[in-house]
Design a protein around this motif. Structure first.
Motif, mmCIF file in Angstrom:
data_model
loop_
_atom_site.group_PDB
_atom_site.id
_atom_site.type_symbol
_atom_site.label_atom_id
_atom_site.label_comp_id
_atom_site.label_asym_id
_atom_site.label_seq_id
_atom_site.Cartn_x
_atom_site.Cartn_y
_atom_site.Cartn_z
ATOM 1 N N PRO A 125 -10.253 -1.270 -5.614
ATOM 2 C CA PRO A 125 -8.587 -1.609 -5.406
ATOM 3 C C PRO A 125 -8.023 -1.158 -6.313
ATOM 4 O O PRO A 125 -6.419 -1.258 -6.042
ATOM 5 N N THR A 126 -7.887 -0.953 -7.653
ATOM 6 C CA THR A 126 -7.743 -1.573 -8.761
ATOM 7 C C THR A 126 -7.443 0.374 -9.109
ATOM 8 O O THR A 126 -6.288 0.527 -9.906
ATOM 9 N N LYS A 127 -7.751 1.190 -8.620
ATOM 10 C CA LYS A 127 -7.389 2.419 -9.084
ATOM 11 C C LYS A 127 -6.217 3.073 -8.451
ATOM 12 O O LYS A 127 -6.150 2.485 -7.212
ATOM 13 N N LYS A 128 -5.429 4.074 -9.402
ATOM 14 C CA LYS A 128 -4.297 4.907 -8.448
ATOM 15 C C LYS A 128 -4.605 5.646 -7.531
ATOM 16 O O LYS A 128 -6.288 6.277 -7.375
ATOM 17 N N CYS A 129 -3.813 5.678 -6.445
ATOM 18 C CA CYS A 129 -4.494 6.919 -5.279
ATOM 19 C C CYS A 129 -5.101 8.313 -5.465
ATOM 20 O O CYS A 129 -5.496 8.475 -5.238
ATOM 21 N N ARG A 130 -3.840 8.326 -6.909
ATOM 22 C CA ARG A 130 -3.800 9.986 -7.183
ATOM 23 C C ARG A 130 -5.041 10.251 -7.618
ATOM 24 O O ARG A 130 -5.759 11.278 -7.748
ATOM 25 N N SER A 131 -5.887 9.127 -8.553
ATOM 26 C CA SER A 131 -7.754 9.468 -8.882
ATOM 27 C C SER A 131 -8.943 9.578 -7.884
ATOM 28 O O SER A 131 -10.121 10.057 -7.795
ATOM 29 N N TYR A 132 -8.093 9.262 -7.024
ATOM 30 C CA TYR A 132 -9.083 8.496 -5.315
ATOM 31 C C TYR A 132 -9.807 9.944 -4.594
ATOM 32 O O TYR A 132 -8.461 10.884 -4.057
ATOM 33 N N SER A 133 -11.365 10.182 -4.515
ATOM 34 C CA SER A 133 -11.319 11.467 -3.963
ATOM 35 C C SER A 133 -11.001 11.385 -2.360
ATOM 36 O O SER A 133 -10.613 10.180 -2.176
ATOM 37 N N THR A 134 -11.874 12.536 -1.428
ATOM 38 C CA THR A 134 -11.192 12.121 -0.318
ATOM 39 C C THR A 134 -12.262 11.094 1.235
ATOM 40 O O THR A 134 -10.984 10.436 1.423
ATOM 41 N N GLY A 135 -13.257 11.013 0.193
ATOM 42 C CA GLY A 135 -13.774 9.477 0.351
ATOM 43 C C GLY A 135 -12.946 8.455 0.528
ATOM 44 O O GLY A 135 -12.788 7.494 1.179
ATOM 45 N N ASN A 136 -12.756 7.894 -0.743
ATOM 46 C CA ASN A 136 -12.612 7.065 -1.222
ATOM 47 C C ASN A 136 -10.471 6.599 -0.258
ATOM 48 O O ASN A 136 -10.417 5.549 0.221
ATOM 49 N N ARG A 137 -10.226 8.159 -0.226
ATOM 50 C CA ARG A 137 -8.499 8.013 0.510
ATOM 51 C C ARG A 137 -9.177 7.118 1.889
ATOM 52 O O ARG A 137 -8.381 6.661 2.409
ATOM 53 N N GLN A 138 -10.028 8.002 2.647
ATOM 54 C CA GLN A 138 -10.623 7.138 3.859
ATOM 55 C C GLN A 138 -11.365 5.461 3.244
ATOM 56 O O GLN A 138 -10.144 4.951 4.756
ATOM 57 N N LYS A 139 -11.494 5.300 2.845
ATOM 58 C CA LYS A 139 -11.759 4.289 2.960
ATOM 59 C C LYS A 139 -10.720 2.753 2.676
ATOM 60 O O LYS A 139 -10.932 1.792 3.380
ATOM 61 N N VAL A 140 -9.809 3.114 2.352
ATOM 62 C CA VAL A 140 -8.203 3.061 2.447
ATOM 63 C C VAL A 140 -7.978 2.928 3.721
ATOM 64 O O VAL A 140 -7.353 1.268 4.383
ATOM 65 N N ALA A 141 -7.908 3.317 3.924
ATOM 66 C CA ALA A 141 -7.711 3.631 5.627
ATOM 67 C C ALA A 141 -8.155 2.741 6.703
ATOM 68 O O ALA A 141 -7.227 1.947 6.879
ATOM 69 N N LEU A 142 -9.307 3.095 6.455
ATOM 70 C CA LEU A 142 -10.641 2.243 7.384
ATOM 71 C C LEU A 142 -10.678 0.272 6.602
ATOM 72 O O LEU A 142 -10.728 -0.151 7.539
ATOM 73 N N ILE A 143 -10.730 -0.045 5.127
ATOM 74 C CA ILE A 143 -9.946 -0.689 5.383
ATOM 75 C C ILE A 143 -9.157 -1.998 5.871
ATOM 76 O O ILE A 143 -8.726 -2.903 6.303
#
Length: 299
Positions: A125-143
């Motif tokens: 959760p410490t990384k900037k959203c601009r660096s996230y892959s599609t899967g990690n962006r999905q994880k943000v919403a799912l969490i």
């Protein structure tokens, strides 16, 4: 059972394109419903109407007995939603976005629950959203969704970009919210995911619901694959109305059996001294393809 989501006769056109022509189905309390169809069949349009983002031309839709267009603000307080392609603020960290989503609900945040989900989804959760892959962006919403104390969860292709292990975590969390009484509407084209997770399914094709019901009910509409060996030849099997696509390979007879004709089939083969009999239960994919093999696509 108490109906949490009720959809009746939804119609929606965009110009000359008829996106929805007749959509009706329900989601009961504590139920996981699979809403399936290929891309362009009308799934996302239906969900956007449920969320109050667009208004149906005809028909009605309600959540908790409230009209989804007129009372959208009140409904959203009790609904968690995850789209298939999540857009985030690029300069915020994933953790900041999760906290923002949860704070917007006006509820007290269960920090322990949030941290458990971050660990389960193996999310940084410490990384900037601009660096996230599609899967990690999905994880943000799912969490953020699973950490919320919602009564209804609406997922539109929620596992896009997730690996198989993370897909399994998603399924576990969906079952967990179901066990506490929440309802889940899962829109997906991944049939194996729907089959493992859902109690009932609604199949949409070209803006119309072509089949809806419990998994057990719909299995009766599909065919079971039979593989058998007999001591004597079975010359008239192809002539029986319960047998379809009969083939004979290496001494085995392989065919599709109408699921409700099993007693008739067993009576028919009794005189032939069966030495091998295997049956494979019908899959959701069989039912799905039955509706799409002749007509593909949609709007």
């Amino acid at each position: 059972m108490e109906k949490i989501i009720e959809i009746r006769g939804l119609k929606k056109a965009f110009g000359k394109t008829q996106a929805l022509s007749d959509v009706s189905f329900d989601v009961s309390k504590g139920e996981i419903v699979g809403f399936i169809g290929p891309n362009g069949s009308g799934k996302s349009t239906t969900i956007r109407i449920l969320l109050g983002l667009i208004k149906a031309d005809e028909g009605r839709a309600s959540i908790f007995g409230q009209d989804v267009w007129d009372e959208a603000v009140d409904i959203h307080k009790r609904v968690a939603y995850v789209p298939g392609d999540v857009s985030l603020w690029p300069n915020l960290t994933g953790g900041e976005v999760i906290d923002l989503f949860l704070s917007m609900r006006g509820q007290k945040v269960d920090k322990q629950r949030k941290e458990e989900l971050i660990k389960k989804f193996e999310f940084n959760p410490t990384k900037k959203c601009r660096s996230y892959s599609t899967g990690n962006r999905q994880k943000v919403a799912l969490i953020a969704a699973f950490a919320a104390d919602a009564d209804v969860y609406i997922f539109d292709e929620p596992t896009a970009g997730l690996d198989p292990l993370q897909e399994r975590i998603f399924q576990e969390q969906a079952r967990e919210v179901q066990q506490r009484g929440a309802s889940v509407l899962l829109s997906s084209h991944i049939l194996s995911e729907v089959e493992q997770l859902c109690d009932t399914v609604a199949i949409i094709r070209q803006g119309e619901i072509v089949e809806a019901g419990s998994m057990n009910e719909l299995r009766h509409l599909t065919r079971t694959q039979i593989v058998m060996k007999t001591n004597e030849k079975v010359p008239s099997l192809e002539e029986q109305d319960f047998a379809h696509d009969v083939s004979r390979e290496k001494g085995e007879i392989i065919f599709q059996l109408d699921s409700d004709k099993m007693p008739e089939f067993l009576h028919f083969i009794a005189p032939y001294h069966v030495t091998k009999l295997e049956s494979a239960p019908p899959k959701l994919e069989d039912l799905f393809m039955r509706h799409y093999e002749s007509t593909k696509g949609g709007v």
